[in-house]
Design an enzyme around this catalytic site. Sequence first.
Site, PDB file in Angstrom:
ATOM      1  N   CYS A   1     -55.444  67.780  56.954  1.00  0.00           N
ATOM      2  CA  CYS A   1     -54.621  66.942  56.076  1.00  0.00           C
ATOM      3  C   CYS A   1     -54.623  65.452  56.419  1.00  0.00           C
ATOM      4  CB  CYS A   1     -53.209  67.500  55.939  1.00  0.00           C
ATOM      5  SG  CYS A   1     -52.531  68.260  57.403  1.00  0.00           S
TER       6      CYS A   1
ATOM      7  N   ARG B   1     -57.506  74.061  67.898  1.00  0.00           N
ATOM      8  CA  ARG B   1     -56.156  73.922  68.430  1.00  0.00           C
ATOM      9  C   ARG B   1     -56.126  74.554  69.808  1.00  0.00           C
ATOM     10  NH1 ARG B   1     -52.741  75.575  62.933  1.00  0.00           N
ATOM     11  NH2 ARG B   1     -53.851  74.086  61.616  1.00  0.00           N
TER      12      ARG B   1
ATOM     13  N   GLN C   1     -60.567  76.918  57.815  1.00  0.00           N
ATOM     14  CA  GLN C   1     -59.729  77.416  56.726  1.00  0.00           C
ATOM     15  C   GLN C   1     -60.387  77.106  55.395  1.00  0.00           C
ATOM     16  OE1 GLN C   1     -56.110  75.167  57.606  1.00  0.00           O
ATOM     17  NE2 GLN C   1     -55.191  77.039  58.374  1.00  0.00           N
TER      18      GLN C   1
ATOM     19  N   ASP D   1     -59.356  75.374  53.192  1.00  0.00           N
ATOM     20  CA  ASP D   1     -58.256  74.424  53.167  1.00  0.00           C
ATOM     21  C   ASP D   1     -58.373  73.488  51.973  1.00  0.00           C
ATOM     22  OD1 ASP D   1     -56.039  73.204  54.190  1.00  0.00           O
ATOM     23  OD2 ASP D   1     -57.069  72.213  55.853  1.00  0.00           O
TER      24      ASP D   1
ATOM     25  N   HIS E   1     -55.982  70.125  49.963  1.00  0.00           N
ATOM     26  CA  HIS E   1     -54.771  69.321  49.779  1.00  0.00           C
ATOM     27  C   HIS E   1     -54.787  68.779  48.373  1.00  0.00           C
ATOM     28  CE1 HIS E   1     -55.364  69.622  54.110  1.00  0.00           C
ATOM     29  NE2 HIS E   1     -54.072  69.837  54.086  1.00  0.00           N
TER      30      HIS E   1
ATOM     31  N   LYS F   1     -42.536  76.379  52.563  1.00  0.00           N
ATOM     32  CA  LYS F   1     -43.833  76.996  52.304  1.00  0.00           C
ATOM     33  C   LYS F   1     -43.661  78.347  51.631  1.00  0.00           C
ATOM     34  CE  LYS F   1     -44.890  77.778  56.923  1.00  0.00           C
ATOM     35  NZ  LYS F   1     -45.825  77.888  58.046  1.00  0.00           N
TER      36      LYS F   1
ATOM     37  N   HIS G   1     -50.212  71.391  50.502  1.00  0.00           N
ATOM     38  CA  HIS G   1     -51.233  71.962  51.398  1.00  0.00           C
ATOM     39  C   HIS G   1     -51.395  73.408  50.966  1.00  0.00           C
ATOM     40  CE1 HIS G   1     -50.227  69.004  54.808  1.00  0.00           C
ATOM     41  NE2 HIS G   1     -49.269  68.819  53.920  1.00  0.00           N
TER      42      HIS G   1
END
Length: 609
Positions: A305, A334, A352, A354, A356, A436, A482
């Site tokens: 992000c 991570r 991911q 992923d 945005h 979320k 997200h």
Amino acid sequence: MARAQGVRYDASHPHAEHTHMTAASGARPEPPFAELPPDEQLFRMRHSAAHVLAEAVLQLFPDAKYAIGPPIEHGFYYDFDLPRPLTPDDLHDLEARMRASVARDVPITGRQIPKDEARRLFAGQPYKLELIDDIAEPTVGHFVHGDFQDLCRGGHTERTGQLGAFTLTHSAGAYWRGDERRPMLQRIYGALFPTPGELDAYLEAVEEAGRRDHRRLGRELDLFHLDPISPGSPFYHQKGAVLYNALVDYIRDLYLEYGYAEVITPQIFETELFKTSGHYQNFRGDMFIFTAADERELAVKPMNCPGHCWLYRTGLHSYRELPLRLAEFSRLHRNERSGVLHGLTRVRSFAQDDSHIFCEPAQVASELALFFAMTRRVYDSLGLTDVAVYIAGRPERYVGTPEDWSAAEAQLEAAVRAEGWDCGLLPGEGAFYGPKVEFHFKDALGRSWQVGTIQLDMNMPERFGLTYIGADGAEHRPAMLHRAILGSLERFLGVYIEHTEGRFPLWLAPVQAAVIPIADRHLPYAEEVGAALRAARLRPAVDGSSQRMQAKIREAQLQKVPYMLVVGDREAAERAVAVRTRAGGDLGAMPLDALIARLAAERDTRAVL
RNA sequence: GCCCUCAUAGCUCAGUUGGCAGAGCGCGUUCUUGGUAAGAACGAGGUCAUGAGUUCGAAUCUCAUUGAGGGCUCCA
């Protein structure tokens, strides 16, 4: 992206408001144990078994401090502060003492007592005293059987002889009240069911689950392995990489249809980026941060992000180009604490699906609907029907106002319900920047893992100073979402491998067809079949080994290859193949071209089976 | 990170009170040339996780390190 990898256990419990006391308390009398509903009986058996366990522990360790011992999904546990670590022999000993208590079949009685009296009774039991202090009411529950007493809100069998079938399964460490700053206790787990048959069935199911473990299947099917040379970072072998890429290709196909723009942003950034996003301040300990030779502090990205915000900010944006859906499959890192790593489901290196979404605030509702439609389609197409949907609400630390949060949570819930999903609530579990929606699936052992998610971000557009020019010609702040459908590809693969037990649908199967020559002289034709399949962009494996055909079939079955194509004299003469499916069905001989058309159709429709 | 347990061949695991490193599967070679879930023989393969220590002697006992497994509120 928030801590999308977080584990959570099912918080729902049918007995959450279980507050009534037994008849001994003097409140309204309750029906006899035998007349209670079966799930209430089971709950009480497990709860009483926890007491009987504590009784046994206090016999074995008179100095033990006992903490809490609730009934749980498959049985019960109890936490203790003990003078020495427990051994497996201790568990046998304790179980024998529990059985003796069951044989004595003494009554279990309870009553409400004043707190002062409770403090006297539990003198020398610091955990009980702390619990007494934390209880709001003036009186507390006190339950007794035989020589054993416990602080307890109740819900018990009438006698110790009513516990059903149980066994102590294992012990483990557990922090007092789950707080890592507080003492480490020893937790003893037991399984309990009404009858021996049900207990055995459960124990067998646990063993069966071990056979579906994705770590085991990953090795047996040669998909991936985890290696001490890079803890928590999977090595995908060729077959695992095929799976991984097939999933990415699928999502990428949908991006075309759903109007996403795939981008690729850097892996490593000046830490300034994460200071701007706030991740540096909040999650620094979970990031891989290093200093370059020229003293600049750099960080490997733990999420996409901030990079996407940075990318957004490099140009001016008109309301006409919103929603802007930036997608990325980059690998993320991570520095998860060593104790939480687990196969593919909890890793340090992952990617991911992923994205945005930057949009006008008024477009949030339609973006939610579009995302839910896409999500449902993906899960359906993968045969994943047992999804659990949760709304994670305002945590203790948050940005924005409580009113904003309530409105946002209500909006998410309405959108989920509009899609026809039931949803549970997880108060306090939201990201600090917004609530979320989480999509959870269970692994083979019943542990629940978050895969997909969509999150409203009420923070980052502000921090990065993101704007767009509205129809009025003025600057406005975009809304930011997200979202991920599969979530971490690693975690998804882990859960999905267990779900399918490695029997992947054709479009995902690393080897789609095993070509099996009956004798060596059929190998040239088998190679020809393999080449024809490859020309149709299918993934065959020709088994040229010197084993007998039966052994080759067995090997293909164990590898869970969807189709086996046996070729001998007859097939070679007719340019055909004898088709056998993974399910064990012999489809008989089929012209090679017809077989290829069939497999290609099954692949292109992404048939689940 | 913390508690407990574990680490022996590619995999699954034996290895007794401290006394020569084992099996099955897999792998290689040879024989076998086959019709829908294991054909046979032979062979190769080990720094017993790593590092210290105890001992005449350590896979085995002790300590440390690394990694893995189970667990760390399903709240009296």
